[in-house]
Design a protein around this motif. Structure first.
Motif, PDB file in Angstrom:
ATOM      1  N   ALA A 256      -6.141   2.928  -8.537  1.00 45.98           N
ATOM      2  CA  ALA A 256      -4.985   3.523  -9.215  1.00 45.98           C
ATOM      3  C   ALA A 256      -3.949   4.050  -8.227  1.00 45.98           C
ATOM      4  N   GLU A 257      -4.347   4.327  -6.993  1.00 46.42           N
ATOM      5  CA  GLU A 257      -3.424   4.853  -5.996  1.00 46.42           C
ATOM      6  C   GLU A 257      -2.678   3.751  -5.247  1.00 46.42           C
ATOM      7  N   ALA A 258      -3.065   2.510  -5.452  1.00 48.28           N
ATOM      8  CA  ALA A 258      -2.475   1.409  -4.681  1.00 48.28           C
ATOM      9  C   ALA A 258      -1.205   0.851  -5.318  1.00 48.28           C
ATOM     10  N   GLY A 259      -0.854   1.294  -6.512  1.00 46.34           N
ATOM     11  CA  GLY A 259       0.341   0.781  -7.180  1.00 46.34           C
ATOM     12  C   GLY A 259       0.016   0.219  -8.546  1.00 46.34           C
ATOM     13  N   ARG A 260       1.040   0.052  -9.353  1.00 39.90           N
ATOM     14  CA  ARG A 260       0.853  -0.473 -10.705  1.00 39.90           C
ATOM     15  C   ARG A 260       1.041  -1.987 -10.714  1.00 39.90           C
ATOM     16  N   LEU A 261       0.280  -2.644 -11.558  1.00 36.73           N
ATOM     17  CA  LEU A 261       0.354  -4.102 -11.657  1.00 36.73           C
ATOM     18  C   LEU A 261       1.769  -4.544 -11.987  1.00 36.73           C
ATOM     19  N   GLY A 262       2.252  -5.547 -11.255  1.00 36.93           N
ATOM     20  CA  GLY A 262       3.583  -6.080 -11.476  1.00 36.93           C
ATOM     21  C   GLY A 262       4.662  -5.417 -10.655  1.00 36.93           C
ATOM     22  N   ASP A 263       4.361  -4.266 -10.056  1.00 31.01           N
ATOM     23  CA  ASP A 263       5.352  -3.583  -9.223  1.00 31.01           C
ATOM     24  C   ASP A 263       5.452  -4.241  -7.853  1.00 31.01           C
ATOM     25  N   VAL A 264       6.524  -3.893  -7.146  1.00 25.88           N
ATOM     26  CA  VAL A 264       6.686  -4.300  -5.748  1.00 25.88           C
ATOM     27  C   VAL A 264       6.377  -3.083  -4.878  1.00 25.88           C
ATOM     28  N   GLN A 265       5.420  -3.240  -3.988  1.00 24.90           N
ATOM     29  CA  GLN A 265       4.961  -2.136  -3.143  1.00 24.90           C
ATOM     30  C   GLN A 265       5.212  -2.464  -1.673  1.00 24.90           C
ATOM     31  N   ARG A 266       5.800  -1.528  -0.956  1.00 24.12           N
ATOM     32  CA  ARG A 266       6.002  -1.721   0.491  1.00 24.12           C
ATOM     33  C   ARG A 266       4.686  -1.530   1.234  1.00 24.12           C
ATOM     34  N   ILE A 267       4.434  -2.449   2.154  1.00 27.50           N
ATOM     35  CA  ILE A 267       3.271  -2.364   3.044  1.00 27.50           C
ATOM     36  C   ILE A 267       3.781  -2.306   4.476  1.00 27.50           C
ATOM     37  N   VAL A 268       3.234  -1.411   5.266  1.00 27.07           N
ATOM     38  CA  VAL A 268       3.614  -1.315   6.678  1.00 27.07           C
ATOM     39  C   VAL A 268       2.389  -1.635   7.537  1.00 27.07           C
ATOM     40  N   PHE A 269       2.460  -2.743   8.268  1.00 25.63           N
ATOM     41  CA  PHE A 269       1.411  -3.142   9.209  1.00 25.63           C
ATOM     42  C   PHE A 269       1.823  -2.641  10.599  1.00 25.63           C
ATOM     43  N   ARG A 270       0.971  -1.887  11.238  1.00 26.64           N
ATOM     44  CA  ARG A 270       1.288  -1.384  12.580  1.00 26.64           C
ATOM     45  C   ARG A 270       0.423  -2.102  13.612  1.00 26.64           C
ATOM     46  N   PHE A 271       1.086  -2.743  14.578  1.00 26.36           N
ATOM     47  CA  PHE A 271       0.406  -3.501  15.634  1.00 26.36           C
ATOM     48  C   PHE A 271       0.543  -2.778  16.976  1.00 26.36           C
ATOM     49  N   SER A 272      -0.400  -3.067  17.857  1.00 24.92           N
ATOM     50  CA  SER A 272      -0.467  -2.366  19.140  1.00 24.92           C
ATOM     51  C   SER A 272       0.755  -2.608  20.001  1.00 24.92           C
ATOM     52  N   GLU A 273       1.332  -3.801  19.994  1.00 23.50           N
ATOM     53  CA  GLU A 273       2.481  -4.120  20.834  1.00 23.50           C
ATOM     54  C   GLU A 273       3.798  -4.123  20.050  1.00 23.50           C
ATOM     55  N   THR A 274       3.805  -4.724  18.890  1.00 21.69           N
ATOM     56  CA  THR A 274       5.045  -4.875  18.113  1.00 21.69           C
ATOM     57  C   THR A 274       5.419  -3.597  17.372  1.00 21.69           C
ATOM     58  N   GLY A 275       4.444  -2.795  17.014  1.00 12.56           N
ATOM     59  CA  GLY A 275       4.731  -1.585  16.244  1.00 12.56           C
ATOM     60  C   GLY A 275       4.706  -1.873  14.751  1.00 12.56           C
ATOM     61  N   ASP A 276       5.576  -1.200  14.006  1.00 13.16           N
ATOM     62  CA  ASP A 276       5.578  -1.321  12.548  1.00 13.16           C
ATOM     63  C   ASP A 276       6.235  -2.614  12.088  1.00 13.16           C
ATOM     64  N   VAL A 277       5.570  -3.280  11.153  1.00 14.11           N
ATOM     65  CA  VAL A 277       6.104  -4.489  10.517  1.00 14.11           C
ATOM     66  C   VAL A 277       6.062  -4.252   9.006  1.00 14.11           C
TER      67      VAL A 277
END
Length: 232
Positions: A129-150
């Motif tokens: 229930a904390e991950a978002g509602r079905l059908g919505d658009v949710q921002r995801i931020v992937f953080r990498f060791s060299e590139t940083g936030d994607v």
């Protein structure tokens, strides 16, 4: 100008016109293609490219885990690790784990890693229930060791159909159908009819024996005797 030269010039002109037309169509097609967004989110920052990013929750928003799924590409010459995944604007905490053992999720130079699915590294949210509602658009931020936030904007989809194999591992199964109910009545135990019969017989015999007389109602034998006496 001779007729042969004239024909050659006309042919060359026609060829140039056709090439120019094809080039214009190609440019238009490319422009249209770039304007169409894929069904699943993708983006690239530096050496990192992310494709097919999704947040996969329980079917119909049920209780249980959710998962973040994506394909991670490293186009650089250095190894990178996926240090964290976050869902801004939510209370969700994404727990990362490698395919086997413990430690960081590593993307080799020139390689790729699929996040989610059997036998792959995983990004799990304990409370769907904390991950978002079905059908919505949710921002995801992937953080990498060299590139940083994607960052990438992804759809929230249920763990069903195509996404079932990439979603959370603990998807509840539908309850098994219960067997047909057995009849409420049951056959009496052996001897029960006999007991009733014995009780009934004892009661009748007891009524006949008390006082040495019948209860007053004629029996078939009494009626037959009366008829015979009347005939004689």
């Amino acid at each position: 100008m001779s007729s042969s030269l004239r024909r050659g010039a006309l042919a060359a002109t026609a060829l140039l016109i056709s090439i120019a037309s094809l080039s214009a169509c190609a440019a238009g097609n490319d422009a249209q293609t770039l304007g169409v967004k894929p069904d699943n989110a993708e983006t690239s920052v530096g050496d990192i490219k992310i494709q097919n990013a999704t947040v996969i929750t329980q079917p119909q928003g049920g209780q249980g885990q959710a998962a973040v799924s994506a394909t991670l590409f490293n186009d650089g010459t250095k190894e990178q690790t996926l240090d964290s995944v976050t869902l801004p604007g939510t209370k969700a905490t994404v727990k990362l784990s490698p395919a086997t053992g413990s430690g960081p999720i590593t993307v080799a130079p020139g390689g790729s890693v699929v996040l989610g699915g059997k036998g792959n590294p995983a990004g799990v949210v304990e409370n769907s229930a904390e991950a978002g509602r079905l059908g919505d658009v949710q921002r995801i931020v992937f953080r990498f060791s060299e590139t940083g936030d994607v960052p990438v904007d992804a759809f929230v989809v249920p763990a069903a159909d195509y996404y079932r194999d990439y979603g959370p591992s603990s998807v509840p199964q539908p309850p098994a159908s219960s067997p047909a109910a057995s009849p409420t009545g049951s056959a009496p135990a052996d001897g029960s009819h006999g007991d009733e019969a014995e009780d009934g017989e004892s009661g009748e015999h007891g009524g006949e024996q008390e006082g040495g007389e019948h209860s007053g109602e004629p029996t078939p034998s009494d009626s037959a005797s009366a008829s015979q006496n009347a005939g004689h």
